[in-house]
Motif scaffolding. Structure first.
Motif, mmCIF file in Angstrom:
data_model
loop_
_atom_site.group_PDB
_atom_site.id
_atom_site.type_symbol
_atom_site.label_atom_id
_atom_site.label_comp_id
_atom_site.label_asym_id
_atom_site.label_seq_id
_atom_site.Cartn_x
_atom_site.Cartn_y
_atom_site.Cartn_z
ATOM 1 N N ILE A 23 0.841 -1.202 0.000
ATOM 2 C CA ILE A 23 0.000 0.000 0.000
ATOM 3 C C ILE A 23 0.873 1.249 0.000
ATOM 4 N N ALA A 24 1.898 1.259 0.830
ATOM 5 C CA ALA A 24 2.800 2.418 0.905
ATOM 6 C C ALA A 24 3.508 2.653 -0.431
ATOM 7 N N LEU A 25 4.010 1.593 -1.036
ATOM 8 C CA LEU A 25 4.684 1.737 -2.334
ATOM 9 C C LEU A 25 3.725 2.251 -3.395
ATOM 10 N N ASN A 26 2.500 1.745 -3.393
ATOM 11 C CA ASN A 26 1.499 2.206 -4.363
ATOM 12 C C ASN A 26 1.102 3.655 -4.091
ATOM 13 N N GLN A 27 0.965 4.031 -2.829
ATOM 14 C CA GLN A 27 0.627 5.416 -2.489
ATOM 15 C C GLN A 27 1.710 6.378 -2.965
ATOM 16 N N LYS A 28 2.952 5.956 -2.865
ATOM 17 C CA LYS A 28 4.073 6.790 -3.307
ATOM 18 C C LYS A 28 4.257 6.748 -4.824
ATOM 19 N N GLY A 29 3.510 5.870 -5.507
ATOM 20 C CA GLY A 29 3.613 5.775 -6.960
ATOM 21 C C GLY A 29 4.910 5.140 -7.429
ATOM 22 N N LEU A 30 5.472 4.265 -6.626
ATOM 23 C CA LEU A 30 6.745 3.629 -6.957
ATOM 24 C C LEU A 30 6.523 2.324 -7.707
ATOM 25 N N SER A 31 7.322 2.090 -8.716
ATOM 26 C CA SER A 31 7.269 0.828 -9.461
ATOM 27 C C SER A 31 8.157 -0.179 -8.747
ATOM 28 N N TYR A 32 7.626 -1.364 -8.538
ATOM 29 C CA TYR A 32 8.383 -2.397 -7.839
ATOM 30 C C TYR A 32 7.941 -3.761 -8.338
ATOM 31 N N ASP A 33 8.792 -4.739 -8.108
ATOM 32 C CA ASP A 33 8.464 -6.116 -8.427
ATOM 33 C C ASP A 33 8.088 -6.816 -7.129
ATOM 34 N N ILE A 66 16.268 -4.636 3.216
ATOM 35 C CA ILE A 66 15.691 -4.058 4.427
ATOM 36 C C ILE A 66 14.588 -4.997 4.881
ATOM 37 N N CYS A 67 14.584 -5.326 6.162
ATOM 38 C CA CYS A 67 13.600 -6.251 6.712
ATOM 39 C C CYS A 67 12.737 -5.545 7.752
ATOM 40 N N GLU A 68 11.626 -6.153 8.096
ATOM 41 C CA GLU A 68 10.659 -5.655 9.083
ATOM 42 C C GLU A 68 9.820 -4.522 8.471
ATOM 43 N N SER A 69 8.519 -4.680 8.503
ATOM 44 C CA SER A 69 7.622 -3.770 7.786
ATOM 45 C C SER A 69 7.714 -2.322 8.256
ATOM 46 N N LEU A 70 7.809 -2.075 9.550
ATOM 47 C CA LEU A 70 7.896 -0.692 10.010
ATOM 48 C C LEU A 70 9.211 -0.036 9.609
ATOM 49 N N VAL A 71 10.284 -0.793 9.599
ATOM 50 C CA VAL A 71 11.576 -0.265 9.141
ATOM 51 C C VAL A 71 11.502 0.035 7.645
ATOM 52 N N ILE A 72 10.839 -0.832 6.905
ATOM 53 C CA ILE A 72 10.661 -0.609 5.464
ATOM 54 C C ILE A 72 9.829 0.649 5.226
ATOM 55 N N LEU A 73 8.755 0.823 5.985
ATOM 56 C CA LEU A 73 7.928 2.028 5.841
ATOM 57 C C LEU A 73 8.738 3.285 6.145
ATOM 58 N N GLN A 74 9.545 3.243 7.188
ATOM 59 C CA GLN A 74 10.376 4.395 7.524
ATOM 60 C C GLN A 74 11.372 4.679 6.397
ATOM 61 N N TYR A 75 11.946 3.641 5.830
ATOM 62 C CA TYR A 75 12.893 3.796 4.725
ATOM 63 C C TYR A 75 12.204 4.445 3.515
ATOM 64 N N ILE A 76 11.028 3.954 3.172
ATOM 65 C CA ILE A 76 10.268 4.531 2.055
ATOM 66 C C ILE A 76 9.939 5.990 2.347
ATOM 67 N N HIS A 77 9.490 6.261 3.552
ATOM 68 C CA HIS A 77 9.131 7.612 3.983
ATOM 69 C C HIS A 77 10.322 8.565 3.842
ATOM 70 N N GLU A 78 11.495 8.126 4.268
ATOM 71 C CA GLU A 78 12.673 8.987 4.243
ATOM 72 C C GLU A 78 13.264 9.143 2.850
ATOM 73 N N ASN A 79 13.161 8.133 2.013
ATOM 74 C CA ASN A 79 13.797 8.186 0.698
ATOM 75 C C ASN A 79 12.910 8.735 -0.414
ATOM 76 N N TRP A 80 11.615 8.715 -0.236
ATOM 77 C CA TRP A 80 10.707 9.216 -1.263
ATOM 78 C C TRP A 80 9.704 10.191 -0.652
ATOM 79 N N SER A 81 10.219 11.157 0.082
ATOM 80 C CA SER A 81 9.337 12.123 0.738
ATOM 81 C C SER A 81 8.961 13.283 -0.169
#
Length: 104
Positions: A23-33, A66-81
Protein backbone atom coordinates in the motif's frame (compact mmCIF):
# COMPACT_ATOMS: atom_id res chain seq x y z
CA UNK A 1 12.77 7.77 -8.11
CA UNK A 2 15.54 7.60 -10.66
CA UNK A 3 15.43 5.21 -13.58
CA UNK A 4 18.17 3.02 -12.15
CA UNK A 5 16.30 2.39 -8.88
CA UNK A 6 15.39 -1.26 -8.65
CA UNK A 7 12.74 -2.09 -6.06
CA UNK A 8 11.70 -5.60 -5.10
CA UNK A 9 9.43 -6.83 -2.34
CA UNK A 10 9.67 -10.46 -1.29
CA UNK A 11 6.71 -11.71 0.72
CA UNK A 12 3.47 -13.63 0.63
CA UNK A 13 0.30 -12.29 -0.95
CA UNK A 14 -1.79 -12.64 2.20
CA UNK A 15 0.74 -11.37 4.75
CA UNK A 16 -0.69 -8.21 6.39
CA UNK A 17 2.81 -6.76 6.78
CA UNK A 18 3.53 -7.22 3.07
CA UNK A 19 0.16 -5.66 2.24
CA UNK A 20 1.04 -2.66 4.42
CA UNK A 21 4.28 -2.13 2.49
CA UNK A 22 2.57 -2.67 -0.88
CA UNK A 23 0.00 0.00 0.00
CA UNK A 24 2.80 2.42 0.90
CA UNK A 25 4.68 1.74 -2.33
CA UNK A 26 1.50 2.21 -4.36
CA UNK A 27 0.63 5.42 -2.49
CA UNK A 28 4.07 6.79 -3.31
CA UNK A 29 3.61 5.78 -6.96
CA UNK A 30 6.74 3.63 -6.96
CA UNK A 31 7.27 0.83 -9.46
CA UNK A 32 8.38 -2.40 -7.84
CA UNK A 33 8.46 -6.12 -8.43
CA UNK A 34 6.51 -8.23 -5.96
CA UNK A 35 8.02 -11.69 -5.68
CA UNK A 36 5.72 -14.14 -3.91
CA UNK A 37 7.64 -16.46 -1.62
CA UNK A 38 6.75 -20.01 -0.66
CA UNK A 39 7.13 -20.16 3.11
CA UNK A 40 8.24 -23.78 3.03
CA UNK A 41 10.56 -23.47 0.03
CA UNK A 42 12.19 -20.03 0.14
CA UNK A 43 14.00 -18.74 -2.92
CA UNK A 44 17.76 -18.32 -3.11
CA UNK A 45 17.32 -14.55 -3.50
CA UNK A 46 15.31 -14.45 -0.29
CA UNK A 47 17.83 -16.54 1.66
CA UNK A 48 20.68 -14.27 0.48
CA UNK A 49 18.68 -11.14 1.33
CA UNK A 50 17.73 -12.17 4.86
CA UNK A 51 20.26 -14.79 5.98
CA UNK A 52 20.01 -14.24 9.74
CA UNK A 53 16.30 -14.42 10.57
CA UNK A 54 14.97 -15.88 7.32
CA UNK A 55 11.62 -14.18 7.99
CA UNK A 56 9.33 -13.45 5.10
CA UNK A 57 9.18 -9.82 4.04
CA UNK A 58 12.23 -8.27 2.54
CA UNK A 59 12.41 -5.01 0.62
CA UNK A 60 15.33 -4.69 -1.78
CA UNK A 61 16.40 -1.29 -3.10
CA UNK A 62 19.28 -1.42 -5.59
CA UNK A 63 20.58 -4.64 -4.06
CA UNK A 64 20.33 -3.50 -0.43
CA UNK A 65 17.99 -5.51 1.79
CA UNK A 66 15.69 -4.06 4.43
CA UNK A 67 13.60 -6.25 6.71
CA UNK A 68 10.66 -5.66 9.08
CA UNK A 69 7.62 -3.77 7.79
CA UNK A 70 7.90 -0.69 10.01
CA UNK A 71 11.58 -0.26 9.14
CA UNK A 72 10.66 -0.61 5.46
CA UNK A 73 7.93 2.03 5.84
CA UNK A 74 10.38 4.40 7.52
CA UNK A 75 12.89 3.80 4.73
CA UNK A 76 10.27 4.53 2.05
CA UNK A 77 9.13 7.61 3.98
CA UNK A 78 12.67 8.99 4.24
CA UNK A 79 13.80 8.19 0.70
CA UNK A 80 10.71 9.22 -1.26
CA UNK A 81 9.34 12.12 0.74
CA UNK A 82 9.33 14.52 -2.23
CA UNK A 83 6.14 13.07 -3.67
CA UNK A 84 2.86 14.93 -3.21
CA UNK A 85 1.41 11.99 -1.30
CA UNK A 86 0.78 12.69 2.39
CA UNK A 87 3.36 11.36 4.81
CA UNK A 88 3.20 7.66 5.62
CA UNK A 89 4.29 8.21 9.21
CA UNK A 90 3.33 10.86 11.77
CA UNK A 91 5.71 13.77 12.32
CA UNK A 92 5.60 13.13 16.06
CA UNK A 93 4.94 9.46 16.91
CA UNK A 94 4.29 10.28 20.57
CA UNK A 95 1.57 12.79 19.70
CA UNK A 96 -0.23 10.33 17.45
CA UNK A 97 -0.26 7.68 20.17
CA UNK A 98 -1.45 10.06 22.87
CA UNK A 99 -4.08 11.71 20.69
CA UNK A 100 -5.11 8.37 19.19
CA UNK A 101 -5.85 6.91 22.59
CA UNK A 102 -7.48 10.17 23.73
CA UNK A 103 -5.26 10.55 26.77
CA UNK A 104 -4.86 14.26 26.13
Amino acid sequence: MSRDDELKLLGTKTCPFAIRVRIALNQKGLSYDFLAEDVKNKSELFLRSNPVHKKILVFIHNGRSICESLVILQYIHENWSETSVPSLLPADPYQSVVLGSQLV
